[in-house]
Scaffold this active site. Structure first.
Site: not given
Ligand SMILES: Cc1cc2nc3c(=O)[nH]c(=O)nc-3n(C[C@H](O)[C@H](O)[C@H](O)COP(=O)(O)O)c2cc1C
Length: 359
Positions: A108, A131, A157, A211
């Site tokens: 992440s 992100y 994402t 995602k």
């Protein structure tokens, strides 16, 4: 490891003892009424397997491949932020466990240590999950860093324009470090298909995944944009409440993609039978979210390796019992609709945890 876990039940019981109530809430909770979280489990519980008999199942191979990389089982470790609150080594514990076991993982944007340190901690291929925490220049720099660090693919994402209203966290007042100070989060609300295409181009030849795809319509648009992997996910119910369980979405998405991209899925995958159901309905592999976070809480790197070994044992045992010797043999003829037999909830796959307070 001092305790040799035999079942995932024991891993979860140990995780519950090891972490504070706040970290338990962070790992386990979801948005608002947690209906999406429950629907993920419910959708899995509403599928039965159809065993076939009198086949030689003395040798079983549960491995598969994904984007040219071998996976020891058809599962990968999903991206989880703020891993350092769960285990001191954070993303490095995940990378080492996954390398040792022989699958892949996603790192992440919002975990520690840095994406470079995690990349350098093992040789195995891993994916970087993006992100948006800044403007176009910020994102371009992030992608350049991930490419430079040698990640094997990029995963954007797309279900997180806003942070889900996670009420366990709102009530306790504890937020994970990734959320505590994030003025730049507003950029995430401006994400479009056009910006996504620019990010994909910035990554050059690296496989690009989306995602959080939840409809056939968006899967088809993603394929038109040349996306390599459609990652079916509702963020484990942590973002939009009251959407469908991901296993209920999977068939329409597989149908829309029609082989033009890889399809992977997450949401409630805790058991070998869960994994086999997803592969039967057309996914290449599943992502493990809370499953791996609990394993890290129970025993760090070693705990995660042991959890993956248990999942592999369950997959192989189930394959033998339904008459399969390799993953590519399973298809939708092995699946039937069935009523769920118990209430779906975050620990619904583990019926023998009577002493664990769920909140
Ligand atoms: C504690 C926690 C943190 C997460 N952080 C991220 C993240 O940083 N990026 C992301 O794309 N998904 C994140 N997710 C979502 C997971 O990648 C995955 O979609 C979800 O957990 C799947 O559902 P499951 O937990 O039921 O397996 C997080 C999930 C959990 C449980």
């Amino acid at each position: 490891m001092s305790v040799q876990f035999q079942t995932t039940h024991e891993i979860i019981a140990t995780a519950r003892k090891n972490v504070s109530q706040n970290v338990w809430n962070y790992i386990t909770g979801a948005a608002e009424t947690e209906t999406t979280l429950r629907r993920n489990r419910h959708a899995l519980d509403c599928l039965a397997l159809r065993p076939r008999i009198l086949r030689d199942v003395s040798e079983i191979d549960a491995s598969t491949s994904f984007l040219g990389h071998k996976l020891r089982i058809p599962a990968m470790v999903a991206p989880v932020g703020s891993l350092q609150t769960i285990t001191p080594e954070g993303g490095i514990a995940v990378a080492k466990a996954v390398a040792e076991f022989g699958i892949m993982n996603f790192i992440s944007t919002v975990t520690e240590p840095s994406l470079e340190e995690i990349a350098a901690s093992t040789d195995h291929p891993k994916f970087f999950q993006i992100y948006i925490r800044g403007d176009k220049q910020w994102v371009d720099d992030l992608i350049d860093r991930a490419v430079g660090a040698g990640y094997a693919g990029l995963c954007l994402t797309v279900d997180s324009a806003y942070y889900g209203r996670r009420e366990r966290q709102l009530i306790s007042g504890w937020l994970p470090p990734s959320i505590r100070s994030n003025p730049k989060r507003v950029h995430q609300t401006k994400l479009t298909w056009k910006w996504m295409s620019e990010m994909k181009a910035r990554g050059g030849d690296l496989p690009f995944m989306l995602k959080g795809v939840q409809t056939a319509e968006d899967a088809a648009i993603a394929v038109e944009h040349g996306v390599d992997v459609i990652y079916v996910s509702n963020h484990g119910g942590r973002q939009m409440d009251h959407v469908s369980g991901t296993m209920a979405m999977l068939p329409e998405i597989v149908n829309a993609v029609d082989g033009a991209a890889e399809v992977i899925i997450d949401g409630g995958f805790m058991r070998g039978t869960d994994v086999l159901k997803a592969i039967a309905l057309g996914a290449r592999a599943v992502g493990l979210g809370r499953f791996h976070a609990w394993a890290l809480a129970a025993g760090g790197q070693e705990g995660l390796v042991r959890a993956l070994e248990i999942l592999e044992a369950e997959i192989k045992n189930s394959m033998g019992l339904i008459g399969l010797t390799s993953i590519d043999q399973i298809d939708k003829s092995y699946i039937a609709a069935a009523p769920a037999v118990s209430d779906a909830h975050e620990l619904g796959a583990f019926p023998f945890l009577p002493d664990i307070p769920r909140v």
